[in-house]
Design a protein around this motif. Structure first.
Motif, PDB file in Angstrom:
ATOM      1  N   SER A 221      45.406  30.998  32.775  1.00  0.00           N
ATOM      2  CA  SER A 221      44.198  30.613  33.883  1.00  0.00           C
ATOM      3  C   SER A 221      43.320  29.821  33.103  1.00  0.00           C
ATOM      4  N   LEU A 293      43.559  38.256  29.815  1.00  0.00           N
ATOM      5  CA  LEU A 293      41.930  37.930  29.623  1.00  0.00           C
ATOM      6  C   LEU A 293      41.477  37.625  30.935  1.00  0.00           C
ATOM      7  N   GLU A 294      40.159  38.427  31.420  1.00  0.00           N
ATOM      8  CA  GLU A 294      39.452  38.113  32.616  1.00  0.00           C
ATOM      9  C   GLU A 294      38.803  36.631  32.253  1.00  0.00           C
ATOM     10  N   LEU A 295      38.896  35.668  33.087  1.00  0.00           N
ATOM     11  CA  LEU A 295      38.426  34.240  32.970  1.00  0.00           C
ATOM     12  C   LEU A 295      37.093  34.515  33.324  1.00  0.00           C
ATOM     13  N   GLU A 296      36.590  34.560  34.218  1.00  0.00           N
ATOM     14  CA  GLU A 296      35.238  34.554  34.586  1.00  0.00           C
ATOM     15  C   GLU A 296      34.436  35.299  33.707  1.00  0.00           C
ATOM     16  N   ARG A 297      34.831  36.374  33.410  1.00  0.00           N
ATOM     17  CA  ARG A 297      34.207  37.176  32.465  1.00  0.00           C
ATOM     18  C   ARG A 297      34.015  36.614  31.321  1.00  0.00           C
ATOM     19  N   THR A 319      33.927  28.162  40.579  1.00  0.00           N
ATOM     20  CA  THR A 319      34.727  29.655  40.855  1.00  0.00           C
ATOM     21  C   THR A 319      35.880  28.962  41.695  1.00  0.00           C
TER      22      THR A 319
END
Length: 471
Positions: A221, A293-297, A319
């Motif tokens: 991502s 891994l959480e992208l936006e976080r 977004t």
């Protein structure tokens, strides 16, 4: 002493090549993107095989005829254009654009030098891999030219220059010998590394005909953000913070000054900046993250920490893929806006990272001694590469300053050199900067370069006048 590529030579060469290999010169082979030079050629050679390239080079060596290697014609320093001296042969590898092999288990593509960069991207994507060399001209430029100029682009911070993405080469040397160095090895210490000698040599030591390219996994991502920073020093600290939090995951880190958006508003008004008013300095950052891994976080956490440290004043985090593309489109449109405004002098420079803020502070004062200017400073802060372009003030044109172009360039380049930088960051030397290389180059390096050139190309047929000025 070179001889011209005259009709007698062309006729003799044509008799040794398949029909259609040689053709009359066309304008596209004799011009360059900035329109500064108009080249010349006795014939255009478009071979279909390495054997034909070798025959052409061998014949030129025997007859002492100069060769201008031509990739996609996108170079900005005149390396593909010869304006002075005996008429040369222009050698294009556009018909040698095939895929020779794909090795997904090795993350390797073997391609011919005439393959367009965008097509190399597509071939890598078929293997669910990434060939990360990314340039604005990727729909036109070709792999051979990318390697010959050691192209950089947007992703050098993470993946390196073209040099770092090549494992092996096939090259026709100036006497017509074919060097079969098309290895796929990661480790090979068997003598001198001719690959690194040829990469970045701008066609002055041989003709690259094929290459083994390194591929990389496609990030699971990615996220793009445009962040407002107080100044370039804060941007540099932000880069360090991001690198510490997300090591190896920063794909791009671009510094942009407000002048770039002013030029967009003047020349491409349909493109809207995400901030009104536009702040003085912005950073465009792209993260490419592995699975898990959480992208936006990750981006939001980086933003919060940078904001708390006073490094970021505001920002927009994309977004969606469309929003990310829109942010990148703004950055990629700035060079087009520059062309429409018309620079007095454009500079492709690199500096030690810690010297970038000092240079940006010092350069306007140095230039003020020559007059009033608008300066558009932007570029790849992650690898220290700035595009520092000097423009006339509103109401004047670059023609009004033609007599000052050399003085402006020297002012900028002297400062870059004094700060330990390079005046040829990612576009090479070509013919535009041969004087700069002589002025700023280390004497020992220049002597070694001339010795290498004399050893490999004793008759001086390969791209004469490029990189090293002709004596």
């Amino acid at each position: 002493m070179l001889n011209p590529c005259d009709p007698a030579f062309v006729a003799a060469l044509a008799s040794r090549l398949p029909d259609g290999t040689l053709s009359d010169p066309e304008p596209r082979y004799l011009t360059e993107p900035r329109g500064r030079w108009l080249g010349k050629a006795g014939t255009i050679a478009r071979p279909r095989s390495v054997a034909e390239v070798a025959e052409i080079v061998r014949s030129c060596a025997t007859s002492r005829v100069g060769i201008i290697p031509w990739g996609g014609g996108t170079g900005l320093v005149g390396g593909q254009i010869m304006t002075e001296g005996p008429t040369p042969l222009v050698l294009s590898l556009e018909r040698m654009a095939g895929l020779r092999g794909a090795y997904p288990a090795e993350d390797v593509l073997v391609v011919e030098a005439g393959m367009i960069l965008a097509d190399a991207h597509a071939e890598a994507a078929k293997l669910n891999r990434l060939f990360p060399l990314t340039l604005a001209s990727e729909g036109t430029c070709r792999i051979g030219g990318n390697l010959a100029s050691n192209a950089g682009g947007l992703n050098v911070l993470r993946y390196g220059n073209a040099r770092d993405l090549c494992l092996g080469l096939e090259v026709v040397l100036p006497d017509g010998t074919v060097w079969n160095g098309l290895t796929r090895l990661r480790k090979d210490n068997a003598g001198y590394d001719l690959r690194h000698l040829m990469i970045g040599s701008e066609g002055t030591l041989g003709v690259i005909t094929a290459a083994s390219l390194r591929l990389h996994p496609i990030p699971a991502s990615k996220v793009v953000a445009m962040l407002v920073v107080p100044d370039p020093a804060a941007a540099l600290r932000l880069l360090g913070l991001a690198g510490g939090r997300l090591p190896g995951m920063i794909s791009a880190f671009e510094l942009i000054h407000r002048t770039g958006f002013d030029f967009l508003a003047e020349t491409l008004p349909d493109l809207r900046a995400p901030f009104d008013p536009v702040p003085d300095w912005l950073v465009l950052i792209e993260l490419g993250l592995p699975a898990g891994l959480e992208l936006e976080r990750a981006m939001a956490s980086l933003y919060d920490e940078a904001s708390d440290a006073g490094l970021v004043l505001d920002g927009v985090i994309a977004t969606s893929a469309a929003q990310a593309a829109a942010l990148w489109h703004l950055r990629e449109a700035i060079p087009e806006a520059n062309r429409r405004i018309g620079a007095v002098s454009s500079h492709d420079i690199s500096l030690p990272l810690s010297a970038v803020p000092d240079f940006i502070r010092a350069a306007p004062a140095a230039l003020a001694g020559l007059g009033e200017w608008r300066i558009n400073c932007f570029g790849h802060l992650g690898d220290g590469n700035l595009h520092y372009n000097v423009f006339p003030i509103k109401g004047r044109s670059r023609k009004d300053h033609d007599h000052q172009r050399e003085a402006v360039k020297t002012c900028v380049h002297d400062l870059v050199h004094a700060m330990g930088g390079s005046v040829a960051a990612e576009h090479g030397v070509g013919r535009l900067k041969t004087g700069d290389l002589a002025r700023y180059g280390d004497p020992g390096k220049l002597a070694a370069m001339r010795a290498i050139k004399a050893a490999l190309d004793p008759h001086g047929i390969m791209n004469p006048g490029a990189v090293l000025a002709r004596n």
